[in-house]
Design a protein around this motif. Structure first.
Motif, PDB file in Angstrom:
ATOM      1  N   LEU A  56       0.837  -1.203   0.000  1.00 52.13           N
ATOM      2  CA  LEU A  56       0.000   0.000   0.000  1.00 52.13           C
ATOM      3  C   LEU A  56       0.873   1.254   0.000  1.00 52.13           C
ATOM      4  O   LEU A  56       0.606   2.202  -0.744  1.00 52.13           O
ATOM      5  CB  LEU A  56      -0.937   0.000   1.209  1.00 52.13           C
ATOM      6  N   GLU A  57       1.934   1.258   0.789  1.00 48.38           N
ATOM      7  CA  GLU A  57       2.843   2.411   0.826  1.00 48.38           C
ATOM      8  C   GLU A  57       3.508   2.610  -0.533  1.00 48.38           C
ATOM      9  O   GLU A  57       3.613   3.746  -1.018  1.00 48.38           O
ATOM     10  CB  GLU A  57       3.894   2.207   1.912  1.00 48.38           C
ATOM     11  N   ASP A  58       3.952   1.508  -1.171  1.00 46.68           N
ATOM     12  CA  ASP A  58       4.563   1.616  -2.501  1.00 46.68           C
ATOM     13  C   ASP A  58       3.573   2.163  -3.515  1.00 46.68           C
ATOM     14  O   ASP A  58       3.919   3.003  -4.358  1.00 46.68           O
ATOM     15  CB  ASP A  58       5.084   0.252  -2.962  1.00 46.68           C
ATOM     16  N   HIS A  59       2.327   1.691  -3.435  1.00 42.94           N
ATOM     17  CA  HIS A  59       1.281   2.168  -4.354  1.00 42.94           C
ATOM     18  C   HIS A  59       1.033   3.668  -4.162  1.00 42.94           C
ATOM     19  O   HIS A  59       0.912   4.425  -5.132  1.00 42.94           O
ATOM     20  CB  HIS A  59      -0.003   1.376  -4.135  1.00 42.94           C
ATOM     21  N   LEU A  60       0.959   4.123  -2.904  1.00 42.28           N
ATOM     22  CA  LEU A  60       0.727   5.543  -2.632  1.00 42.28           C
ATOM     23  C   LEU A  60       1.900   6.396  -3.113  1.00 42.28           C
ATOM     24  O   LEU A  60       1.701   7.484  -3.658  1.00 42.28           O
ATOM     25  CB  LEU A  60       0.477   5.765  -1.139  1.00 42.28           C
ATOM     26  N   MET A  89       1.606   6.661  -6.871  1.00 38.12           N
ATOM     27  CA  MET A  89       0.535   7.586  -7.242  1.00 38.12           C
ATOM     28  C   MET A  89       0.977   9.026  -7.025  1.00 38.12           C
ATOM     29  O   MET A  89       0.682   9.903  -7.842  1.00 38.12           O
ATOM     30  CB  MET A  89      -0.731   7.294  -6.431  1.00 38.12           C
ATOM     31  N   GLN A  90       1.684   9.308  -5.926  1.00 34.13           N
ATOM     32  CA  GLN A  90       2.162  10.658  -5.649  1.00 34.13           C
ATOM     33  C   GLN A  90       3.191  11.085  -6.694  1.00 34.13           C
ATOM     34  O   GLN A  90       3.154  12.223  -7.181  1.00 34.13           O
ATOM     35  CB  GLN A  90       2.771  10.731  -4.250  1.00 34.13           C
ATOM     36  N   ALA A  91       4.093  10.190  -7.071  1.00 33.72           N
ATOM     37  CA  ALA A  91       5.088  10.525  -8.088  1.00 33.72           C
ATOM     38  C   ALA A  91       4.410  10.788  -9.432  1.00 33.72           C
ATOM     39  O   ALA A  91       4.784  11.723 -10.151  1.00 33.72           O
ATOM     40  CB  ALA A  91       6.106   9.394  -8.214  1.00 33.72           C
TER      41      ALA A  91
END
Length: 180
Positions: A80-84, A87-89
């Protein structure tokens, strides 16, 4: 060697008294429903004997409908942290592309208004003489109004402006006061 059944000689010299304030513990009576603890523990409910390689899922949700191993929870949190972060990048890249397109549009508009101004180091614009395809003779071309040095008002195409005297205009509108 000292015999453990005989009292120590120094302790044997100390007299013992019984205090009325101290009561010795009495034996506990067990209830009729008492069951003794088995000498061996039952098998674990978190261990699946059919799949010995599987990790035991002992973290159970409050509703009891879902259970997981702590490593599974950590792995899902990491994904989930990697996905967020991804998405932010992506969002930051989209914003930078948008800002760059705005800058390019503004630059194109500035170049349309003042071509060549932003493309050079020197910032002095000089007009170029438009060369005629007929040749360099100026006698065949009509002279420009701006180039004419004529003082004759009849030959000029624009109406001449006469100087105004506000005092005369006021006298005409309100009459003269004959002040001398």
């Amino acid at each position: 060697m000292y015999d453990s059944h005989k009292p120590h000689p120094l302790l044997a010299q100390v007299p013992l008294t019984v205090s009325p304030f101290i009561s010795l513990p009495s034996a506990v009576t067990l209830p009729y429903t008492y069951k003794s603890v088995p000498s061996t523990l039952p098998p674990s409910v978190t261990f699946d004997p059919s799949d010995p390689d599987a990790k035991s899922r002992y973290v159970v949700s409050a509703s009891g409908g879902h259970s997981a191993h702590p490593e599974e929870i950590l792995a899902s949190c990491q994904s989930l942290e990697d996905h967020l972060k991804k998405m932010q990048a992506d969002a930051e890249a989209t914003i930078k592309e948008w800002e760059e397109s705005v800058k390019q549009r503004e630059l194109a508009e500035k170049r349309r208004v003042a071509p060549g101004w932003l493309d050079r180091e020197e910032k002095l614009l000089q007009p170029n003489q438009a060369s005629s395809s007929r040749g360099p003779s100026r006698q065949s071309q009509q002279p420009s109004l701006l180039d004419s040095q004529s003082t004759d008002q009849s030959t000029s195409r624009t109406p001449a402006m006469q100087p105004r005297d506000e005092g005369e205009e006021l006298d005409r509108a309100f009459g003269g006061l004959n002040v001398k």
